[in-house]
Design an enzyme around this catalytic site. Structure first.
Site, mmCIF file in Angstrom:
data_model
loop_
_atom_site.group_PDB
_atom_site.id
_atom_site.type_symbol
_atom_site.label_atom_id
_atom_site.label_comp_id
_atom_site.label_asym_id
_atom_site.label_seq_id
_atom_site.Cartn_x
_atom_site.Cartn_y
_atom_site.Cartn_z
ATOM 1 N N GLY A 66 0.815 -1.214 0.000
ATOM 2 C CA GLY A 66 0.000 0.000 0.000
ATOM 3 C C GLY A 66 0.841 1.253 0.000
ATOM 4 N N TRP B 40 1.072 5.559 0.676
ATOM 5 C CA TRP B 40 0.280 6.703 0.256
ATOM 6 C C TRP B 40 -0.210 6.571 -1.186
ATOM 7 C CZ3 TRP B 40 -2.443 10.398 2.275
ATOM 8 C CH2 TRP B 40 -2.802 11.517 1.505
ATOM 9 N N THR B 41 0.641 6.069 -2.078
ATOM 10 C CA THR B 41 0.306 6.028 -3.498
ATOM 11 C C THR B 41 -0.534 4.824 -3.875
ATOM 12 O OG1 THR B 41 2.375 7.184 -3.985
ATOM 13 C CG2 THR B 41 1.292 6.096 -5.818
ATOM 14 N N ASP C 261 3.312 -6.178 6.242
ATOM 15 C CA ASP C 261 3.044 -4.871 6.840
ATOM 16 C C ASP C 261 1.935 -4.210 6.038
ATOM 17 O OD1 ASP C 261 3.686 -2.484 8.532
ATOM 18 O OD2 ASP C 261 4.262 -1.621 6.590
ATOM 19 N N ASP D 150 -0.098 -1.155 5.108
ATOM 20 C CA ASP D 150 0.018 0.304 5.156
ATOM 21 C C ASP D 150 -1.151 0.909 4.381
ATOM 22 O OD1 ASP D 150 0.765 2.933 5.279
ATOM 23 O OD2 ASP D 150 2.742 2.668 4.380
ATOM 24 N N GLU E 86 -3.551 3.711 3.814
ATOM 25 C CA GLU E 86 -3.631 5.153 4.063
ATOM 26 C C GLU E 86 -4.798 5.755 3.269
ATOM 27 O OE1 GLU E 86 0.152 7.198 3.822
ATOM 28 O OE2 GLU E 86 1.238 5.390 4.389
ATOM 29 N N MET F 132 3.186 6.405 12.550
ATOM 30 C CA MET F 132 3.892 7.376 11.702
ATOM 31 C C MET F 132 3.867 8.765 12.338
ATOM 32 S SD MET F 132 2.933 6.087 7.841
ATOM 33 C CE MET F 132 1.140 6.054 8.046
ATOM 34 N N TYR G 66 5.362 11.508 12.270
ATOM 35 C CA TYR G 66 6.123 12.506 11.515
ATOM 36 C C TYR G 66 5.193 13.112 10.473
ATOM 37 C CZ TYR G 66 6.880 8.041 9.033
ATOM 38 O OH TYR G 66 6.723 6.806 8.462
ATOM 39 N N TRP H 19 11.483 5.958 8.318
ATOM 40 C CA TRP H 19 11.342 6.112 6.873
ATOM 41 C C TRP H 19 12.414 7.089 6.408
ATOM 42 C CZ3 TRP H 19 8.506 3.939 3.043
ATOM 43 C CH2 TRP H 19 8.612 4.546 1.772
#
Length: 394
Positions: A111, A113-114, A149, A151, A153, A225, A227, A365
């Site tokens: 996964g 963000w993109t 994992d 991910d 988003e 996350m 950050y 990251w």
């Protein structure tokens, strides 16, 4: 002034060298991962994002890591697929690292963000979830991995213009519960533990759209996350402040996010604190409070490694330490440029926080942004303060 891409690239290279649906199904007890099953030592998890290149065999310091999350696998037609042309070669390179560190675990992160657009459909029905999970097992077997994992988003949020549904809140739980149940069966067959981690947003909004008190039962770690608290926007600020500076108009901090996650039912030992191995900058920042929490024109951050480039301190930049936030920053009063970033001092403070609050460890990251090894060394030292003679030189 506005930063050109080349100037921003040089700026970022140099700054990092400055410092020295239905309710969730009922699952058998064995399918849940108890808080007590966390590893004895704290995790140091590296996200590795090579994209279109092949990793060098000596590129990764496996001795200083407990886990690698390879980013990213994609989702196509509800199934996990390779994201980049050289993934097979890279998984082979990473598996060789286990000769150096037999305890090292290698997961694939799906996964990001993109590529989170397929999660809502994949998690929608029992049939779609089973298809996704079957593809995960096949992927893990094909590349000799230790787990997955997830991910996403983000559940029930558009993220990067993704499909999303109100049902995502419950389906996120169901997907992970059923994944854990399948992994329990497969690890008996494979004779090795299969791990599940999730990468999660640090905002209150993420918690409102998920059931983290239930989700945490089925995962080994929650990679928080913590950050990107200041991304773009009209004001400067810290990318990853440990504590809240009273002057911060956004009232954000790592500590606040961790506290909210624990209040939502996530055990301390399952929370892995995320740190950024990169920096961000703003231009046209007035010379007030050394540029902190001031208006400016944000240059959207791109992640860079750090070669030996001229020290910004020699070009008019001054390093400041925000004692309230436990965060460093740079400001140039001549060029009116502000930079937020992470350094060994701030990482030491975060490692101390992890230890004091009995969290699961640190993840970052991403690995290629630390080509000198300075930041990884700081994390390793902070979480393993008593080094053996044989490991001091690693």
């Amino acid at each position: 002034m506005r930063l050109t891409f080349l100037w921003f690239r040089r700026l970022m290279f140099a700054l990092l060298a400055l410092c020295c649906v239905p309710a969730p199904c009922s699952m058998p007890e064995s399918s849940a991962v108890s808080a007590n099953s966390a590893p004895a030592s704290r995790e140091i998890i590296a996200y590795i994002f090579p994209q279109d290149r092949i990793l060098e065999p000596n590129e990764i310091n496996a001795r200083r890591l407990t886990r690698i999350n390879y980013a990213f696998a994609n989702i196509k037609n509800g199934e996990i697929i390779e994201g980049f042309p050289h993934d097979a070669e890279n998984f082979a390179v990473l598996n060789v690292l286990k000769r150096t560190n037999p305890a090292l675990k290698l997961l694939v992160s799906v996964g990001g963000w993109t590529w989170s657009g397929g999660f809502s459909d994949a998690a929608l029905t029992p049939r779609s979830r089973a298809r996704f999970i079957a593809s995960a097992v096949s992927f893990i077997e094909r590349y000799k991995l230790d787990g997955l994992d997830v991910d996403w988003e983000y559940p029930d949020q558009p993220g990067n213009g993704n499909t999303f549904r109100p049902e995502d809140k419950q389906n996120y739980t169901l997907l992970l519960a059923e994944l854990r149940q399948r992994f329990d069966r497969e690890q008996t067959r494979l004779h090795r533990r299969l791990y599940i981690s999730i990468a999660t947003g640090a905002s209150s909004k993420f918690l409102q759209h998920t059931e983290m008190d239930k989700v945490q039962r089925y995962v080994d770690t929650v990679n928080l996350m913590t950050y990107d608290f200041y991304v773009g926007g009209p004001s400067t600020g810290h990318d990853a402040p440990l504590f809240r500076n009273p002057a911060d108009p956004k009232h954000v901090s790592v500590d606040r996010s961790v506290t909210e996650y624990m209040q939502a039912g996530v055990p301390e030992r399952k929370i892995v604190l995320g740190v950024p191995f990169y920096g961000r900058s703003w231009g046209e920042v007035p010379n007030k409070n050394h540029g902190l929490f001031q208006p400016g024109k944000a240059a959207r951050g791109v992640h860079f490694s750090y070669p030996d480039l001229p020290n910004l301190l020699a070009t008019g930049f001054v390093r400041y330490w925000d004692a309230e936030a436990s965060a460093p920053y740079l400001y140039n009063p001549q060029s009116h440029i502000f930079v937020t970033y992470e350094d060994p001092q701030s990482l030491a403070a975060k490692c101390s926080y992890v230890t004091q609050h009995k969290l699961g460890g640190i993840m970052f990251w991403e690995y290629s942004n630390d080509s000198t090894g300075i930041l990884l060394k700081a994390v390793h030292a902070g979480l393993t303060p008593v080094a053996t003679a044989s490991s001091k030189g690693n």
